[in-house]
Design an enzyme around this catalytic site. Sequence first.
Site, PDB file in Angstrom:
ATOM      1  N   GLY A   1      -0.707   8.023   1.553  1.00 42.06           N
ATOM      2  CA  GLY A   1      -0.705   9.433   1.213  1.00 42.06           C
ATOM      3  C   GLY A   1      -0.027  10.268   2.284  1.00 42.06           C
ATOM      4  O   GLY A   1       0.694  11.228   1.989  1.00 42.06           O
ATOM      5  N   TYR A   2      -0.260   9.907   3.541  1.00 43.60           N
ATOM      6  CA  TYR A   2       0.372  10.612   4.659  1.00 43.60           C
ATOM      7  C   TYR A   2       1.888  10.515   4.557  1.00 43.60           C
ATOM      8  O   TYR A   2       2.606  11.524   4.645  1.00 43.60           O
ATOM      9  CB  TYR A   2      -0.126   9.992   5.966  1.00 43.60           C
TER      10      TYR A   2
ATOM     11  N   ASP B   1      -6.543  10.113  -2.589  1.00 46.26           N
ATOM     12  CA  ASP B   1      -7.178  11.231  -1.895  1.00 46.26           C
ATOM     13  C   ASP B   1      -8.656  11.341  -2.291  1.00 46.26           C
ATOM     14  O   ASP B   1      -9.358  10.344  -2.305  1.00 46.26           O
ATOM     15  CB  ASP B   1      -6.399  12.517  -2.160  1.00 46.26           C
TER      16      ASP B   1
ATOM     17  N   GLU C   1     -11.817   9.036  -1.649  1.00 52.50           N
ATOM     18  CA  GLU C   1     -12.645   9.397  -0.505  1.00 52.50           C
ATOM     19  C   GLU C   1     -13.619  10.517  -0.869  1.00 52.50           C
ATOM     20  O   GLU C   1     -13.509  11.141  -1.928  1.00 52.50           O
ATOM     21  CB  GLU C   1     -11.764   9.833   0.661  1.00 52.50           C
TER      22      GLU C   1
ATOM     23  N   CYS D   1      -5.843  14.479   6.520  1.00 46.53           N
ATOM     24  CA  CYS D   1      -5.664  13.091   6.948  1.00 46.53           C
ATOM     25  C   CYS D   1      -6.949  12.603   7.593  1.00 46.53           C
ATOM     26  O   CYS D   1      -7.632  13.346   8.310  1.00 46.53           O
ATOM     27  CB  CYS D   1      -4.498  13.007   7.940  1.00 46.53           C
ATOM     28  N   GLY D   2      -7.302  11.341   7.347  1.00 45.02           N
ATOM     29  CA  GLY D   2      -8.558  10.788   7.837  1.00 45.02           C
ATOM     30  C   GLY D   2      -8.638  10.594   9.332  1.00 45.02           C
ATOM     31  O   GLY D   2      -9.669  10.144   9.841  1.00 45.02           O
ATOM     32  N   HIS D   3      -7.582  10.924  10.060  1.00 44.66           N
ATOM     33  CA  HIS D   3      -7.607  10.781  11.519  1.00 44.66           C
ATOM     34  C   HIS D   3      -7.310  12.113  12.202  1.00 44.66           C
ATOM     35  O   HIS D   3      -6.761  12.149  13.299  1.00 44.66           O
ATOM     36  CB  HIS D   3      -6.623   9.690  11.952  1.00 44.66           C
TER      37      HIS D   3
ATOM     38  N   GLU E   1     -13.874   4.948   6.964  1.00 40.74           N
ATOM     39  CA  GLU E   1     -12.758   5.469   7.751  1.00 40.74           C
ATOM     40  C   GLU E   1     -13.215   5.836   9.158  1.00 40.74           C
ATOM     41  O   GLU E   1     -14.306   6.381   9.347  1.00 40.74           O
ATOM     42  CB  GLU E   1     -12.164   6.702   7.055  1.00 40.74           C
TER      43      GLU E   1
ATOM     44  N   HIS F   1      -7.819   3.999  -3.644  1.00 37.49           N
ATOM     45  CA  HIS F   1      -9.023   4.388  -2.918  1.00 37.49           C
ATOM     46  C   HIS F   1      -9.263   5.879  -3.083  1.00 37.49           C
ATOM     47  O   HIS F   1      -8.332   6.686  -3.129  1.00 37.49           O
ATOM     48  CB  HIS F   1      -8.989   3.956  -1.444  1.00 37.49           C
TER      49      HIS F   1
ATOM     50  N   ASP G   1      -0.241  15.075   5.951  1.00 39.17           N
ATOM     51  CA  ASP G   1      -1.269  14.960   4.916  1.00 39.17           C
ATOM     52  C   ASP G   1      -2.346  16.016   5.125  1.00 39.17           C
ATOM     53  O   ASP G   1      -3.364  15.767   5.753  1.00 39.17           O
ATOM     54  CB  ASP G   1      -1.868  13.552   4.985  1.00 39.17           C
TER      55      ASP G   1
ATOM     56  N   ASP H   1      -3.182   5.476  -2.470  1.00 40.22           N
ATOM     57  CA  ASP H   1      -4.076   6.530  -2.008  1.00 40.22           C
ATOM     58  C   ASP H   1      -4.287   7.524  -3.147  1.00 40.22           C
ATOM     59  O   ASP H   1      -3.325   8.045  -3.710  1.00 40.22           O
ATOM     60  CB  ASP H   1      -3.426   7.212  -0.799  1.00 40.22           C
TER      61      ASP H   1
ATOM     62  N   TYR I   1       0.832  -1.203   0.000  1.00 35.54           N
ATOM     63  CA  TYR I   1       0.000   0.000   0.000  1.00 35.54           C
ATOM     64  C   TYR I   1       0.866   1.253   0.000  1.00 35.54           C
ATOM     65  O   TYR I   1       1.839   1.349   0.760  1.00 35.54           O
ATOM     66  CB  TYR I   1      -0.899   0.007   1.244  1.00 35.54           C
TER      67      TYR I   1
ATOM     68  N   ARG J   1     -14.001   5.170  -0.305  1.00 37.82           N
ATOM     69  CA  ARG J   1     -13.860   5.491   1.129  1.00 37.82           C
ATOM     70  C   ARG J   1     -14.775   6.645   1.510  1.00 37.82           C
ATOM     71  O   ARG J   1     -14.945   7.599   0.743  1.00 37.82           O
ATOM     72  CB  ARG J   1     -12.400   5.868   1.414  1.00 37.82           C
TER      73      ARG J   1
ATOM     74  N   ASN K   1      -8.506   0.340   8.035  1.00 39.11           N
ATOM     75  CA  ASN K   1      -7.322   1.185   8.049  1.00 39.11           C
ATOM     76  C   ASN K   1      -6.707   1.148   9.446  1.00 39.11           C
ATOM     77  O   ASN K   1      -7.175   1.822  10.360  1.00 39.11           O
ATOM     78  CB  ASN K   1      -7.705   2.615   7.660  1.00 39.11           C
TER      79      ASN K   1
END
Length: 278
Positions: A44-45, A85, A112, A120-122, A189, A110, A56, A83, A41, A157, A211
Amino acid sequence: MTTYGDTLRDRLARDELLVCPGVHDPLTAAVADHVGFDVIYMTGYGTSLSKIGYPDGGFITMPEMIENAGNIQERIDVPLIADADNGYGNATNVIRTVREYIKAGVGGIHIEDQTFPKRCGHTKGRQVIPREEAVGKIAAAADVRDERDEGFVIIARTDARGTGGGSLDEGIERVNAFLDAGADVAFVEGPTDEAELERVGRAVEGPLVYNFVGDLGTSPYVDLDDLESWGFDIVLFPIVSTLSTIANVHADLSVFADDPVESMRRVDEAFSGTPVGS
């Protein structure tokens, strides 16, 4: 078109949990490929950190991401999930994004449903586009796949779980709509505990991605056997190579600052003890 053996779609059809280590450049990808995995994988980050030194936050552009993905895929002998994005724009932009990733030879991407610029997704403050618009982008991506490379995998995503007014229910509804629009795999996510993961596994009507971000994010540590039993098909460990690189370089350079010669000797010895070659 893909140039390796079994495509990502073939590997998904084996009905085995695919464990995908995250890499951020061709060097870390080559090491991962030497260790041996069915799929790798591209984070992106980590791509953002390795290319420009910043996390990211929507700073990296489509050409930079595709260049990195193409260079990584060229260096490894298994499919790469990259990724992509938020597709870098609207449905029209997504068409070009998917075409370019297919030309780069990767196994899948993927996309999103975040607004632009994405985060970033987090992290806090994320927002998603309206569901109808997001579905249209996934449908556009699926059309390009069908036209250009049917072995290419579209992972759809949603970040709805982590938005201010979002919810897990909205995330589940969105990915099911994405699957209906032609996505191959769903990616919710940000589930925050095992109960949410089980619920996603029960409610999503297609293959699933988890993830596995760990302590830097909101995703919990869970056993892989449990994930498989709940219905997950792919597990991404997106920042494993990036965190390993930062931690080990920091440790080595901290010693180097006190004793450069002895530190260099230790680094030489550690490298010579690996089987990856010169």
